[in-house]
Design a protein around this motif. Structure first.
Motif, short mmCIF file in Angstrom:
data_model
loop_
_atom_site.label_atom_id
_atom_site.label_comp_id
_atom_site.label_asym_id
_atom_site.label_seq_id
_atom_site.Cartn_x
_atom_site.Cartn_y
_atom_site.Cartn_z
N VAL A 36 -4.82 11.30 -1.51
CA VAL A 36 -4.67 12.33 -0.47
C VAL A 36 -4.51 13.71 -1.09
O VAL A 36 -4.07 13.87 -2.22
CB VAL A 36 -3.45 12.06 0.43
CG1 VAL A 36 -3.63 10.78 1.23
CG2 VAL A 36 -2.16 12.03 -0.38
N GLU A 37 -4.85 14.71 -0.28
CA GLU A 37 -4.61 16.11 -0.63
C GLU A 37 -3.15 16.46 -0.34
O GLU A 37 -2.53 15.87 0.54
CB GLU A 37 -5.51 17.02 0.21
CG GLU A 37 -6.99 16.88 -0.12
CD GLU A 37 -7.25 17.29 -1.56
OE1 GLU A 37 -6.85 18.40 -1.96
OE2 GLU A 37 -7.86 16.46 -2.30
N ASN A 56 0.82 -1.22 0.00
CA ASN A 56 0.00 0.00 0.00
C ASN A 56 0.85 1.26 0.00
O ASN A 56 1.97 1.27 0.53
CB ASN A 56 -0.89 0.02 1.25
CG ASN A 56 -2.08 -0.90 1.11
OD1 ASN A 56 -2.46 -1.29 0.01
ND2 ASN A 56 -2.68 -1.25 2.24
N ILE A 57 0.27 2.33 -0.56
CA ILE A 57 0.89 3.66 -0.61
C ILE A 57 -0.21 4.70 -0.49
O ILE A 57 -1.39 4.39 -0.47
CB ILE A 57 1.59 3.90 -1.97
CG1 ILE A 57 0.55 3.73 -3.10
CG2 ILE A 57 2.76 2.96 -2.15
CD1 ILE A 57 0.92 4.40 -4.38
N LYS A 58 0.18 5.96 -0.45
CA LYS A 58 -0.77 7.04 -0.74
C LYS A 58 -0.39 7.63 -2.08
O LYS A 58 0.76 7.50 -2.55
CB LYS A 58 -0.81 8.09 0.36
CG LYS A 58 0.51 8.74 0.69
CD LYS A 58 0.34 9.95 1.61
CE LYS A 58 -0.29 9.66 2.94
NZ LYS A 58 0.59 8.90 3.86
N VAL A 114 7.23 12.12 0.74
CA VAL A 114 8.48 11.43 0.39
C VAL A 114 8.14 9.98 0.03
O VAL A 114 7.07 9.48 0.40
CB VAL A 114 9.49 11.43 1.57
CG1 VAL A 114 9.93 12.85 1.91
CG2 VAL A 114 8.91 10.73 2.79
N PHE A 115 9.06 9.31 -0.66
CA PHE A 115 8.80 7.92 -1.05
C PHE A 115 10.13 7.22 -1.37
O PHE A 115 11.00 7.80 -2.01
CB PHE A 115 7.90 7.88 -2.30
CG PHE A 115 7.26 6.54 -2.55
CD1 PHE A 115 6.19 6.13 -1.78
CD2 PHE A 115 7.73 5.69 -3.54
CE1 PHE A 115 5.58 4.89 -2.00
CE2 PHE A 115 7.14 4.45 -3.76
CZ PHE A 115 6.05 4.06 -2.99
N TYR A 159 3.47 9.42 -5.22
CA TYR A 159 3.32 8.26 -4.32
C TYR A 159 3.93 8.68 -2.99
O TYR A 159 5.04 9.23 -2.98
CB TYR A 159 4.13 7.06 -4.80
CG TYR A 159 3.50 6.20 -5.86
CD1 TYR A 159 2.36 6.57 -6.55
CD2 TYR A 159 4.10 4.97 -6.18
CE1 TYR A 159 1.82 5.75 -7.53
CE2 TYR A 159 3.56 4.15 -7.15
CZ TYR A 159 2.42 4.55 -7.83
OH TYR A 159 1.90 3.74 -8.80
N GLY A 160 3.25 8.37 -1.88
CA GLY A 160 3.80 8.79 -0.60
C GLY A 160 3.92 7.66 0.41
O GLY A 160 3.18 6.67 0.35
#
Lengths: 240, 240, 240, 240
Positions: free
Chosen positions: D232-233, C116-118, C176-177, C153-154
């Motif tokens: 996400v924002e 999973n990521i944001k 950051v990622f 991507y976070g």
């Protein structure tokens, strides 16, 4: 340009013990140098007795991979030379400490641990298992091979958790040991290999020579990216 | 028995710069000590200016976790004291270098690398992301938090690949940094935490204090197993 | 024999969205194939729409390194094909999932985590920092480079702690990622690389192409040692 | 609230082989449950034969640490239940596969490798060395201990490089094995422990029980930080 390999040996047992000199007429460094020689490689040797132990700024600047055998004279290596080796590893030089090279100043400074072990003289069978059969340092080996008579090293081996554990040894007397472990420090690759006592002709054994030869190829420097350290300007505007 | 925590600070900025003394009236060590105090903990402080920098054999023998803040005076720490800290980490003492404590002699000796970074003064926003939300050092945090004004540290950070990367920082000026990294060396747990410049009241910020408090709990020694080193008898018969 | 490289792409955006087809007239797979082509390499492509997605037993048996781009159709990949890819990685095939290839069935099965990521669409600057300048996948790069407009991507990125963290990204929007991470599973080398959204011409950017080209060289299989599994006879006598 | 421990056992040998039933009158699960019971812990058991193998959503939601013994019936575990276990590990549940639990679906899915080994029946001595004496799973042990008669497992063990290698076994027949290895996947801690064949009363041996008891304490979930995944924002303005 050929890969530049330097084999360092304290060369004390050879000078002081006739049986060792007879076993290794060109020194342990000579036997290792012969094992790792090959096309596209230039191999030289250096020993404790030379000025600056043969590891001058110039020699190290022109070394891609340094193999290191030491045992009884680890404390006689000058701090300045040990630090020079460490600095070159950070810059990218490969470093392959063999046998009690694991007690050498450069290795201990690179690990940050005591590198303590248990040991036993007298000669017993060691069976070296490849725990990481996909690793290039194991290229061409069978799943295990035996050193018929050796000094024992036993766990716990006080090292940082390795990046890769390539070999694990079984000893006749009941111990085990992580016999081939990989690290990176800075840009430099490090492979510590356990076998190699001066009392046995271990460096003439085929599998041992294969591992050392593979280790040199694996530890060779690569180009990498730029690295900028120190005070820098921002990449983004900080005006607001 | 309560956990014995020692907070070490070079305490130079506080003595030489009135703004820093005003910002940290009890010293940075005082602010950190207050952050990590709690039930079942005894917290004391020590500074560079004390005999043996306040880190005598006795103090270290009675320290479970050592937090370390240093910056401009890293070179003034006596080699003997630095080695004493390293030895105690090997024995199991937790070690938490904060901010440029990453340049301290003990941390560099434990890492075996240069610990080089890039940096920038002037004050900018840092956003600290939890990359490892399952880690106990992140207990109770949100997914990220901001330090409104700080000195920047940027990658590459010349360290061994961490055991766990708990935090990664984003900087307004465009850089990133692994701000919270975990290691073990010997029996000792190490957590290096980036934030904490003397020019800002960072050690009064709640999230920073939470991290330091969690880090002390995480780095506390555990019992472990016996370790026997040196020459040993075989476990199995070697008669044949 | 040349290194055999297969570039796999789901090829859905190209077929369904005219702007993507215009941006990547030979498909994203075509652009990647062009980036990683070179002397001593044969490069072919395969896509979701082909029988068995173009990844038959025969194709995979003759693939040394597989690059994988996928995004919206990750769930449409047949389980059997995904398992076939995983099996080949275990045998030694290199695997380079790109962008949301990190959500592909093979990568998730190799990682054992959710991955999973944001994320955020819309286009913003990404600055990719080399955190591991000694790594061969970074060969020839500067310390950082920018992708001018990309999907974000976070962190947290739910992956096992990487063997090596080569790149860390900074995003304009504040995240950051870990953008380039290395693993080994069985004999196979895995490098997951973040950049590459279909809405931007990222695979025509020089630095991106350099990284992919380096990654293929790094992920190439090596010989290794024999491995014997299953029931075995003892190496030592168990008579007593 | 007490730590909630579930001990899962396939319970097939006990039902089908009278000698095993006699050796483990409460099942292997009963012996393990007794070993890990203690203050501030509630321990229950579950077996293959129960509906959903006794690992319902509700049971797993109320399990902090799951120990898992399996051998001949690994393939009979429902995929859905295996995935449920994996999901709970990602959420933070500790997972301790014992003996050929290393072949279980949940462990293999968490590792992403084949978990292959070599093995030998017949009974021989195993000596388990603590390679990581600072690890809490080794609390209270001597440097090594022996299992007098056991099934052999030998390297190579096809697993990802462990986060920590706590134990390495020596076998009378000449093999070695990484007998205690630690991982994290998502928020969950995993400890795979080798000993435990049904043909021997291994789970009544003190050292084995100590390790299992320690492993439960080590694998217990911790709080951690928030994690936000999905769209996400931005944290920073993207107006320019």
């Amino acid at each position: 340009m050929p890969l530049q390999v330097t084999v360092w040996n304290e060369n004390v047992h050879e000078l002081e013990e006739p049986e060792v000199a007879e076993r290794y007429p060109d020194g342990i460094h000579g036997a290792i140098a012969d094992a790792v020689d090959g096309d596209d490689r230039t191999v030289r040797t250096a020993t404790l007795q030379e000025p600056e132990h043969g590891l001058t700024e110039d020699v190290l600047a022109n070394t891609d991979v340094l193999l290191w055998w030491s045992h009884c004279a680890n404390d006689e290596v000058a701090d300045e030379v040990a630090d020079r080796v460490v600095d070159r590893v950070h810059e990218g030089m490969g470093f392959v400490p063999v046998h009690s090279g694991k007690n050498s100043k450069p290795f201990k400074r690179l690990m940050g641990t005591t590198c303590n072990i248990k040991y036993r003289h007298g000669g017993e069978t060691e069976r070296i298992w490849t725990a990481d059969p996909g690793h290039p340092i194991a290229d061409g080996l069978e799943e295990s091979f035996e050193v018929p008579s050796t000094e024992m090293y036993g766990e716990p081996f006080d090292i940082p958790e390795p990046d890769r554990t390539v070999f694990i040894s079984w000893f006749e007397g009941g111990e085990v040991f992580r016999s081939g472990v990989c690290y990176r420090r800075g840009r430099g690759r490090i492979f510590a290999f356990r076998p190699g006592h001066e009392e046995y002709p271990i460096f003439f054994q085929d599998e041992i020579r294969t591992v050392l030869d593979n280790a040199v190829a694996w530890a060779a420097p690569t180009e990498g990216a730029d690295a900028v350290w120190g005070e820098v300007e921002p990449k983004e505007s900080l005006d607001d």
